[in-house]
Write a protein that holds these residues in place. Sequence first.
Motif, PDB file in Angstrom:
ATOM      1  N   ILE A 187      38.153  34.464  26.885  1.00 51.54           N
ATOM      2  CA  ILE A 187      37.674  35.708  27.496  1.00 51.54           C
ATOM      3  C   ILE A 187      38.904  36.462  27.989  1.00 51.54           C
ATOM      4  N   VAL A 226      40.353  32.020  30.223  1.00 56.60           N
ATOM      5  CA  VAL A 226      40.191  33.393  30.704  1.00 56.60           C
ATOM      6  C   VAL A 226      41.572  33.965  31.007  1.00 56.60           C
ATOM      7  N   VAL A 249      29.671  38.279  25.306  1.00 61.23           N
ATOM      8  CA  VAL A 249      29.860  36.852  25.028  1.00 61.23           C
ATOM      9  C   VAL A 249      28.811  36.357  24.043  1.00 61.23           C
ATOM     10  N   ALA A 283      39.926  40.121  32.052  1.00 61.46           N
ATOM     11  CA  ALA A 283      38.704  39.984  32.854  1.00 61.46           C
ATOM     12  C   ALA A 283      38.812  40.542  34.262  1.00 61.46           C
ATOM     13  N   VAL A 285      29.010  41.947  30.151  1.00 56.99           N
ATOM     14  CA  VAL A 285      29.791  40.753  29.838  1.00 56.99           C
ATOM     15  C   VAL A 285      28.930  39.737  29.098  1.00 56.99           C
ATOM     16  N   LEU A 311      37.428  42.203  26.875  1.00 60.39           N
ATOM     17  CA  LEU A 311      36.594  42.971  27.810  1.00 60.39           C
ATOM     18  C   LEU A 311      37.248  44.262  28.291  1.00 60.39           C
ATOM     19  N   VAL A 357      36.599  37.028  23.113  1.00 62.34           N
ATOM     20  CA  VAL A 357      35.859  38.180  23.646  1.00 62.34           C
ATOM     21  C   VAL A 357      36.843  39.027  24.448  1.00 62.34           C
ATOM     22  N   VAL A 393      32.345  37.750  35.008  1.00 59.70           N
ATOM     23  CA  VAL A 393      32.948  36.703  34.186  1.00 59.70           C
ATOM     24  C   VAL A 393      32.787  35.347  34.866  1.00 59.70           C
ATOM     25  N   SER A 395      30.734  32.463  33.045  1.00 61.28           N
ATOM     26  CA  SER A 395      31.469  31.240  32.720  1.00 61.28           C
ATOM     27  C   SER A 395      30.764  30.013  33.281  1.00 61.28           C
TER      28      SER A 395
END
Length: 366
Positions: free
Chosen positions: A133, A161, A112, A136, A108, A91, A89, A143, A147
Amino acid sequence: MVAHRTALDGADIRAGEFDSPSSTRPWLGIRPRTDVLVGRQADLRHVCATVKSSRLLVLTGPGGVGKTRLALASAAQLQRTYRDGVAVVELGSLLPEREREREALTAVTEAVETRIPYSSASQTTEFRMLLVIDNAEHVLKAVTEVSQRLLHEHPGLDIIVTSRRPLALMSATSWEVAPLPVDSPAGTGHSPAVELFLIRAHTSVPTLDITDRLPAVTTLCTRLDGMPLAIEVAAHRLRSVSLNTLLRDAPLLPILDQISLGSLSHHRPLSSAAKWSYDLLSPSQRTLLHHLAGIQNPFTIEDVTGFDSSADDSPADNIKVLAELVDNSLVQVRRGREYVYRIPTLIREYVNGYVSDLGSRPVAMV
């Protein structure tokens, strides 16, 4: 060109190879580059080992240091161990949360949810997926919340991340992705930074032989702080200007800034990497950053505590702001008995040359 080809065929390339995404396991989202991953073998081993023992790993570091590439390469190595594959993903297109945290959380979550199957099967340990991710730092609170929820809802889910700032989450393991080493121990061949420059220069200008200019290449990589993206852009610039031009005693950012980065980065142009981080700063953070960008590298804590911002800040306040700049990956720190700090060259050039109106620039993420 024989010596150059020998360098390109050496151990760094073999050690830098990683598995391409497996056709037997799903892969959703952007895929890793398939070329050489130079100088990241130790990082790759650490990330793969950590993901096996910690369900949430955060890769931190400045823009252009290679967090995304390391995360995707690690995911490709680990993909075969995840029955339900890898989901990525990105962002970067989202607006920063700032005063619109709920909207950021919604954005977000939606991003996801396009990657994670929400079913009864996904809430069992038999479900095994790795989620990456990427980018972020501008929606960090969202996030963090997403998460936490995902790890609770999906026992078989692991998350990597990438962010210029760490997550404020005790359960998260952080790994700081450092610039590439510029100097190599005697007798070990080219340093990773120089090796990367030679590879990219050969790709951009195959007829140019600079293997007899290795000291000059090392000097340039040092000026670029070993930052992979800056090194790649500088190597590409050899198509139009000489190595001597890049080594002039003049700012590098204006020379490098107009290159189309293509697949090298989501930042366009190179100054966008600095602008992205700068636009996330508070006024007090920008004030101290401008002060630090105006003094000589390296600097110490005394240069920070002795700074008078004319805003009634105490020395302790300045230390707090310095810590925030370190967390934002805008100040590098060499840790030891006494810590030593420095502003990366391109950040310094951006602050001193591109930012003209301290504290009043509109926020515009790119």
